[in-house]
Design a protein around this motif. Structure first.
Motif, PDB file in Angstrom:
ATOM      1  N   ALA A  30     105.611  11.489   4.434  1.00  7.41           N
ATOM      2  CA  ALA A  30     106.333  12.268   3.417  1.00  7.41           C
ATOM      3  C   ALA A  30     105.426  13.315   2.786  1.00  7.41           C
ATOM      4  CB  ALA A  30     106.895  11.329   2.361  1.00  7.41           C
ATOM      5  N   ARG A  31     104.165  12.948   2.539  1.00  4.01           N
ATOM      6  CA  ARG A  31     103.224  13.913   1.955  1.00  4.01           C
ATOM      7  C   ARG A  31     102.954  15.068   2.903  1.00  4.01           C
ATOM      8  NH1 ARG A  31     100.641   9.140   0.126  1.00  4.01           N
ATOM      9  NH2 ARG A  31      98.980   9.293   1.692  1.00  4.01           N
ATOM     10  N   LEU A  32     103.083  14.797   4.210  1.00  6.45           N
ATOM     11  CA  LEU A  32     102.870  15.838   5.221  1.00  6.45           C
ATOM     12  C   LEU A  32     104.166  16.588   5.549  1.00  6.45           C
ATOM     13  CD1 LEU A  32     100.459  13.890   7.618  1.00  6.45           C
ATOM     14  CD2 LEU A  32      99.866  15.774   6.077  1.00  6.45           C
ATOM     15  N   LYS A  33     105.208  16.342   4.766  1.00  6.88           N
ATOM     16  CA  LYS A  33     106.496  17.019   4.915  1.00  6.88           C
ATOM     17  C   LYS A  33     107.210  16.649   6.215  1.00  6.88           C
ATOM     18  CE  LYS A  33     105.389  19.162   1.134  1.00  6.88           C
ATOM     19  NZ  LYS A  33     105.926  18.679  -0.169  1.00  6.88           N
ATOM     20  N   VAL A  34     106.925  15.463   6.747  1.00  4.57           N
ATOM     21  CA  VAL A  34     107.618  14.970   7.936  1.00  4.57           C
ATOM     22  C   VAL A  34     108.837  14.168   7.466  1.00  4.57           C
ATOM     23  CG1 VAL A  34     107.467  13.432   9.938  1.00  4.57           C
ATOM     24  CG2 VAL A  34     105.517  14.879   9.323  1.00  4.57           C
ATOM     25  N   PRO A  35     110.029  14.424   8.002  1.00  4.36           N
ATOM     26  CA  PRO A  35     111.212  13.640   7.624  1.00  4.36           C
ATOM     27  C   PRO A  35     110.984  12.156   7.914  1.00  4.36           C
ATOM     28  CG  PRO A  35     111.863  15.601   8.823  1.00  4.36           C
ATOM     29  CD  PRO A  35     110.367  15.509   8.944  1.00  4.36           C
ATOM     30  N   THR A  36     111.438  11.282   7.030  1.00  2.47           N
ATOM     31  CA  THR A  36     111.215   9.849   7.196  1.00  2.47           C
ATOM     32  C   THR A  36     112.487   9.050   6.947  1.00  2.47           C
ATOM     33  OG1 THR A  36     110.620   9.432   4.875  1.00  2.47           O
ATOM     34  CG2 THR A  36     108.847  10.100   6.366  1.00  2.47           C
ATOM     35  N   THR A  37     112.488   7.833   7.492  1.00  2.00           N
ATOM     36  CA  THR A  37     113.515   6.843   7.179  1.00  2.00           C
ATOM     37  C   THR A  37     112.894   5.466   7.259  1.00  2.00           C
ATOM     38  OG1 THR A  37     115.637   5.855   7.811  1.00  2.00           O
ATOM     39  CG2 THR A  37     114.305   6.775   9.589  1.00  2.00           C
ATOM     40  N   HIS A  38     113.315   4.562   6.374  1.00  2.00           N
ATOM     41  CA  HIS A  38     112.827   3.178   6.441  1.00  2.00           C
ATOM     42  C   HIS A  38     113.935   2.259   6.952  1.00  2.00           C
ATOM     43  CE1 HIS A  38     114.708   3.336   2.380  1.00  2.00           C
ATOM     44  NE2 HIS A  38     115.079   2.097   2.694  1.00  2.00           N
ATOM     45  N   GLU A  39     114.942   2.833   7.595  1.00  2.00           N
ATOM     46  CA  GLU A  39     116.081   2.057   8.065  1.00  2.00           C
ATOM     47  C   GLU A  39     116.103   1.913   9.584  1.00  2.00           C
ATOM     48  OE1 GLU A  39     119.374   4.089   6.305  1.00  2.00           O
ATOM     49  OE2 GLU A  39     119.086   3.133   4.357  1.00  2.00           O
ATOM     50  N   GLY A  40     114.929   1.990  10.200  1.00  2.00           N
ATOM     51  CA  GLY A  40     114.827   1.751  11.633  1.00  2.00           C
ATOM     52  C   GLY A  40     115.580   2.762  12.477  1.00  2.00           C
ATOM     53  N   VAL A  41     115.966   2.326  13.677  1.00  2.00           N
ATOM     54  CA  VAL A  41     116.639   3.222  14.613  1.00  2.00           C
ATOM     55  C   VAL A  41     117.965   3.729  14.057  1.00  2.00           C
ATOM     56  CG1 VAL A  41     117.802   3.298  16.860  1.00  2.00           C
ATOM     57  CG2 VAL A  41     115.507   2.353  16.674  1.00  2.00           C
ATOM     58  N   GLU A  42     118.685   2.861  13.345  1.00  2.00           N
ATOM     59  CA  GLU A  42     119.963   3.293  12.761  1.00  2.00           C
ATOM     60  C   GLU A  42     119.740   4.440  11.777  1.00  2.00           C
ATOM     61  OE1 GLU A  42     118.990   0.219  13.040  1.00  2.00           O
ATOM     62  OE2 GLU A  42     120.480  -0.737  14.341  1.00  2.00           O
ATOM     63  N   GLY A  43     118.669   4.345  10.994  1.00  2.00           N
ATOM     64  CA  GLY A  43     118.351   5.419  10.063  1.00  2.00           C
ATOM     65  C   GLY A  43     117.980   6.699  10.789  1.00  2.00           C
ATOM     66  N   LEU A  44     117.246   6.562  11.898  1.00  2.00           N
ATOM     67  CA  LEU A  44     116.890   7.731  12.699  1.00  2.00           C
ATOM     68  C   LEU A  44     118.131   8.416  13.244  1.00  2.00           C
ATOM     69  CD1 LEU A  44     114.866   9.520  14.290  1.00  2.00           C
ATOM     70  CD2 LEU A  44     114.897   7.750  16.075  1.00  2.00           C
ATOM     71  N   MET A  45     119.032   7.627  13.774  1.00  2.00           N
ATOM     72  CA  MET A  45     120.245   8.190  14.376  1.00  2.00           C
ATOM     73  C   MET A  45     121.114   8.903  13.348  1.00  2.00           C
ATOM     74  SD  MET A  45     121.004   4.933  16.892  1.00  2.00           S
ATOM     75  CE  MET A  45     122.615   5.485  17.432  1.00  2.00           C
ATOM     76  N   ALA A  46     120.971   8.536  12.084  1.00  2.00           N
ATOM     77  CA  ALA A  46     121.773   9.158  11.029  1.00  2.00           C
ATOM     78  C   ALA A  46     121.109  10.398  10.433  1.00  2.00           C
ATOM     79  CB  ALA A  46     122.035   8.139   9.918  1.00  2.00           C
ATOM     80  N   MET A  47     119.880  10.700  10.831  1.00  2.00           N
ATOM     81  CA  MET A  47     119.159  11.832  10.251  1.00  2.00           C
ATOM     82  C   MET A  47     119.717  13.157  10.756  1.00  2.00           C
ATOM     83  SD  MET A  47     115.240  10.358  10.344  1.00  2.00           S
ATOM     84  CE  MET A  47     114.548  11.639   9.278  1.00  2.00           C
ATOM     85  N   PRO A  48     119.709  14.204   9.938  1.00  2.00           N
ATOM     86  CA  PRO A  48     120.269  15.503  10.321  1.00  2.00           C
ATOM     87  C   PRO A  48     119.648  16.098  11.585  1.00  2.00           C
ATOM     88  CG  PRO A  48     119.854  15.416   7.963  1.00  2.00           C
ATOM     89  CD  PRO A  48     119.232  14.191   8.540  1.00  2.00           C
ATOM     90  N   GLY A  49     118.355  15.897  11.776  1.00  2.00           N
ATOM     91  CA  GLY A  49     117.695  16.511  12.921  1.00  2.00           C
ATOM     92  C   GLY A  49     117.652  15.645  14.167  1.00  2.00           C
ATOM     93  N   PHE A  50     118.389  14.544  14.200  1.00  2.00           N
ATOM     94  CA  PHE A  50     118.301  13.607  15.323  1.00  2.00           C
ATOM     95  C   PHE A  50     118.658  14.258  16.657  1.00  2.00           C
ATOM     96  CE2 PHE A  50     120.404  10.347  18.032  1.00  2.00           C
ATOM     97  CZ  PHE A  50     119.281   9.575  18.308  1.00  2.00           C
ATOM     98  N   SER A  51     119.638  15.137  16.666  1.00  2.00           N
ATOM     99  CA  SER A  51     120.071  15.749  17.931  1.00  2.00           C
ATOM    100  C   SER A  51     118.988  16.607  18.564  1.00  2.00           C
ATOM    101  CB  SER A  51     121.333  16.598  17.698  1.00  2.00           C
ATOM    102  OG  SER A  51     121.055  17.650  16.782  1.00  2.00           O
ATOM    103  N   ASP A  52     118.042  17.080  17.760  1.00  2.00           N
ATOM    104  CA  ASP A  52     116.973  17.933  18.292  1.00  2.00           C
ATOM    105  C   ASP A  52     115.797  17.124  18.839  1.00  2.00           C
ATOM    106  OD1 ASP A  52     118.336  20.259  17.552  1.00  2.00           O
ATOM    107  OD2 ASP A  52     117.520  20.171  15.515  1.00  2.00           O
ATOM    108  N   ILE A  53     115.769  15.832  18.556  1.00  2.00           N
ATOM    109  CA  ILE A  53     114.655  14.999  19.007  1.00  2.00           C
ATOM    110  C   ILE A  53     114.869  14.590  20.462  1.00  2.00           C
ATOM    111  CG2 ILE A  53     113.516  12.765  18.684  1.00  2.00           C
ATOM    112  CD1 ILE A  53     114.129  13.044  15.692  1.00  2.00           C
ATOM    113  N   LYS A  54     113.874  14.857  21.297  1.00  2.00           N
ATOM    114  CA  LYS A  54     113.991  14.563  22.727  1.00  2.00           C
ATOM    115  C   LYS A  54     113.131  13.379  23.166  1.00  2.00           C
ATOM    116  CE  LYS A  54     115.109  19.350  23.985  1.00  2.00           C
ATOM    117  NZ  LYS A  54     114.714  20.520  24.812  1.00  2.00           N
ATOM    118  N   ILE A  55     112.001  13.184  22.492  1.00  2.00           N
ATOM    119  CA  ILE A  55     111.058  12.131  22.882  1.00  2.00           C
ATOM    120  C   ILE A  55     110.829  11.203  21.703  1.00  2.00           C
ATOM    121  CG2 ILE A  55     108.729  11.618  23.706  1.00  2.00           C
ATOM    122  CD1 ILE A  55     108.682  14.410  24.967  1.00  2.00           C
TER     123      ILE A  55
END
Length: 298
Positions: A30-55
């Motif tokens: 968070a201090r490095l301005k990286v988007p974060t979630t503490h809700e595991g994979v489900e939280g990742l899938m719900a993030m706005p930028g998830f569709s842009d993540i390839k790896i």
């Protein structure tokens, strides 16, 4: 995360995922301005930028990775598995980086595997390896809950990869959690039984190992030989047939002994955690190659 931010040429951070809201790693992200979630994979899938993540790098546990793979693979995400789940093909960058570059899920074996499989492969390129045994000794303090939960998977996965990636007829892996204080740097020992009676073959083995150490050190700077490669005749009163694969026709005459040390880069974790550094470094190499391939026209 820190390796990607500081050293990557083809990747950028999309998100940092955890399950503990009080995690120091998530706070650092968070201090490095990286988007974060503490809700595991489900939280990742719900993030706005998830569709842009390839790896996606998965550094959870073998059991958790099975579940994560089931959720993410159908969405077209490329998974780099840093657990010993071994759903996808084994990849050790210095040995077979390009062979499975199109696989949707690649497995980075284990820390002991990343450190020792290149050495067994270096020997097997010169002479057939009838039996290879590796012993990985890591600081107990560097072994988190995931590592401790996966001890059985570590030995099974590493043993299998010694055979399939490094081409040993039979492989065996041992891991030691060393409780010494102050914590010791990761040490790895590799034993190979080979049929190599002439001195010229011994020199070719030593040269092959030296080259391989250089190849690994190119992406893991703290990886090094601790002492000269030893090649000793097997005494007649020390039969080794019980170590060979069932039905093996090999008649090994010498034992090759290689002693390694892996010091971490200390980007975030202490330098003694070479076991974690070699895994993240190897995973980054694979991701860089995948991203580079995606950027290049075919």
């Amino acid at each position: 995360m820190i390796k990607v931010i500081r050293h990557s040429k083809h990747l950028e951070m999309g998100a940092m995922v955890g399950i503990d809201p009080a995690s120091d790693g998530l706070a650092r992200a968070a201090r490095l301005k990286v988007p974060t979630t503490h809700e595991g994979v489900e939280g990742l899938m719900a993030m706005p930028g998830f569709s842009d993540i390839k790896i996606i790098f998965d550094a959870t546990s073998a059991k958790a990775h099975v579940d994560n793979h089931a959720k993410l693979a159908p969405l077209g995400k490329r998974l780099i598995d840093l657990t010993p789940a071994a759903i996808g093909p084994f990849v050790v960058p210095a040995v077979n980086l390009d062979e499975h570059i199109d696989a949707p899920n690649v497995n980075m074996v284990t820390c002991g595997g990343q450190a020792t499989i290149p050495i067994v492969a270096a020997v097997s390129r010169v002479v057939p390896v009838a039996y290879a045994e590796i012993v990985a000794s890591i600081a107990s303090r560097s072994a988190g809950p995931g590592t401790r939960a996966n001890i059985d998977e570590f030995t099974e996965t590493t043993s299998h990869a010694i055979q399939t990636v490094a081409n040993a007829e039979r492989g065996k892996a041992v891991i030691i959690l060393n409780p010494a204080e102050p914590p010791l740097i990761m040490r790895d020992t590799v034993f190979c039984l080979v049929e190599a009676e002439d001195v010229a073959t011994h020199e070719r083995i030593r040269s092959s190992v030296a080259k391989m150490v250089g190849d690994v050190a190119a992406y893991v700077p703290g990886y090094r030989l601790k002492q000269a490669v030893q090649i000793d005749p097997i005494p007649e009163d020390q039969p080794v047939h019980t170590l060979l694969a069932s039905g093996s026709k090999s008649r090994p005459t010498h034992r090759v002994s290689v002693f390694l040390e892996v010091e971490g880069a200390a980007h975030y974790l202490p330098a003694y955690a070479g076991n974690l550094d070699i895994m993240t470094s190897a995973g980054l190499q694979v991701a860089e190659r995948i991203a580079q391939q995606e950027e290049s026209p075919r």
